[in-house]
Design a protein around this motif. Structure first.
Motif, PDB file in Angstrom:
ATOM      1  N   PHE A  89      43.710  35.403  47.019  1.00 28.45           N
ATOM      2  CA  PHE A  89      44.152  35.616  45.649  1.00 28.45           C
ATOM      3  C   PHE A  89      43.106  35.120  44.647  1.00 28.45           C
ATOM      4  O   PHE A  89      42.216  34.338  44.982  1.00 28.45           O
ATOM      5  CB  PHE A  89      45.487  34.912  45.405  1.00 28.45           C
ATOM      6  N   GLN A  90      43.260  35.573  43.401  1.00 21.53           N
ATOM      7  CA  GLN A  90      42.348  35.160  42.337  1.00 21.53           C
ATOM      8  C   GLN A  90      42.402  33.652  42.137  1.00 21.53           C
ATOM      9  O   GLN A  90      41.373  32.991  41.976  1.00 21.53           O
ATOM     10  CB  GLN A  90      42.698  35.895  41.039  1.00 21.53           C
ATOM     11  N   ARG A  91      43.600  33.102  42.132  1.00 21.03           N
ATOM     12  CA  ARG A  91      43.778  31.648  42.052  1.00 21.03           C
ATOM     13  C   ARG A  91      43.888  31.145  43.486  1.00 21.03           C
ATOM     14  O   ARG A  91      44.745  31.587  44.234  1.00 21.03           O
ATOM     15  CB  ARG A  91      45.013  31.303  41.222  1.00 21.03           C
ATOM     16  N   PHE A  92      43.056  30.232  43.849  1.00 19.89           N
ATOM     17  CA  PHE A  92      42.771  29.968  45.250  1.00 19.89           C
ATOM     18  C   PHE A  92      43.974  29.429  46.028  1.00 19.89           C
ATOM     19  O   PHE A  92      44.062  29.585  47.235  1.00 19.89           O
ATOM     20  CB  PHE A  92      41.596  28.983  45.359  1.00 19.89           C
ATOM     21  N   HIS A  93      44.905  28.744  45.332  1.00 15.56           N
ATOM     22  CA  HIS A  93      46.132  28.236  45.968  1.00 15.56           C
ATOM     23  C   HIS A  93      45.840  27.284  47.126  1.00 15.56           C
ATOM     24  O   HIS A  93      46.557  27.277  48.135  1.00 15.56           O
ATOM     25  CB  HIS A  93      47.016  29.382  46.442  1.00 15.56           C
ATOM     26  N   LEU A  94      44.801  26.473  46.976  1.00 15.71           N
ATOM     27  CA  LEU A  94      44.551  25.443  47.977  1.00 15.71           C
ATOM     28  C   LEU A  94      45.444  24.232  47.698  1.00 15.71           C
ATOM     29  O   LEU A  94      45.747  23.926  46.536  1.00 15.71           O
ATOM     30  CB  LEU A  94      43.081  25.016  47.957  1.00 15.71           C
ATOM     31  N   LEU A  95      45.843  23.540  48.757  1.00 17.13           N
ATOM     32  CA  LEU A  95      46.650  22.331  48.593  1.00 17.13           C
ATOM     33  C   LEU A  95      45.715  21.176  48.224  1.00 17.13           C
ATOM     34  O   LEU A  95      44.807  20.835  48.995  1.00 17.13           O
ATOM     35  CB  LEU A  95      47.402  22.036  49.880  1.00 17.13           C
TER      36      LEU A  95
END
Length: 235
Positions: free
Chosen positions: A104-110
């Protein structure tokens, strides 16, 4: 718009992804339907890179979500690898989602997990027939981050975070990778490097890549461009 490449030349005629008259709408506050995908039929060959283009609100993200079974269509059929996914539920739906990679465009890493642990995270609840840690290290090496496995996301650049997200998307060895504006938050040089990586996955591993993008230069590098407007295919 089609382009000839080594990937397309070696592809079998059977499509990996086949959409037939797929429809999806969302209710507006006044109750009227907003049609996001309107009667879309599309066949995508295995081992190719496809660019979904069109203005904001044209239905690109929704179409990716439907193919990935994040959203359920209102009508039509979606087949991936010969399996109809539109009617899946429960364990069948969960198993299918694990076979598809998402970027995704926003990486969404924890934020509290290292790069390595972020890559492993999708597999934590599941047993696998391979060593998860070894596989994650291999993928970080593939995306050029072998020396950053212990780094937290806050210590990584935007391009490095996106590379971690790509490695995470590949942890289940998917044949299909869905990328929603994967370069949207990156500068042009870093974005080019990310596209280089996605196309290398196509060439070296036979991964089918479907990428939504506003960037015409990126779209031009793909094997095929599919244009959307108001939820309808225009090419």
């Amino acid at each position: 718009m089609e382009r000839t490449s080594a990937a397309t030349a070696s592809t079998v005629t059977m499509p990996l992804v086949c959409l037939t008259r797929v429809r999806k709408s969302f209710p507006l506050p006044d109750g009227a339907p907003l049609v996001a995908v309107n009667d879309v039929s599309l066949a995508i060959a295995a081992g190719t890179a496809i660019a979904l283009t069109g203005p904001s609100g044209s239905g690109k993200s929704t179409l990716l979500h439907l193919i990935g079974a994040i959203e359920r269509s209102d009508g039509g059929t979606i087949e991936v690898g010969g399996q109809e996914v539109t009617g899946l539920s429960g364990r069948g739906l969960a198993a299918y989602r694990r076979r598809v990679g998402f970027v995704f465009q926003r990486f969404h890493l924890l934020p509290t997990l290292t790069a390595l642990d972020n890559v492993i995270a999708p597999l934590i609840p599941f047993r696998t027939d391979f060593d998860k840690v070894a596989r994650a290290h291999e993928l970080l090496a593939t995306v050029g981050l072998a020396d950053r496995a212990a780094a937290l996301p806050s210590r990584l650049s935007g391009g490095q975070q996106q590379r971690v997200a790509i490695a995470r998307a590949l942890i289940n060895q998917p044949a299909l990778l869905l990328a929603d504006e994967p370069t949207g938050n990156l500068d042009s040089q870093t974005g080019t490097a990310i596209v280089d990586l996605l196309l290398r996955l196509r060439d070296e591993q036979g991964t089918t890549v479907i990428m939504a993008t506003h960037d015409t230069a990126i779209a031009a590098r793909c094997d095929r461009t599919v244009q959307l407007r108001d939820g309808c295919l225009t090419s």
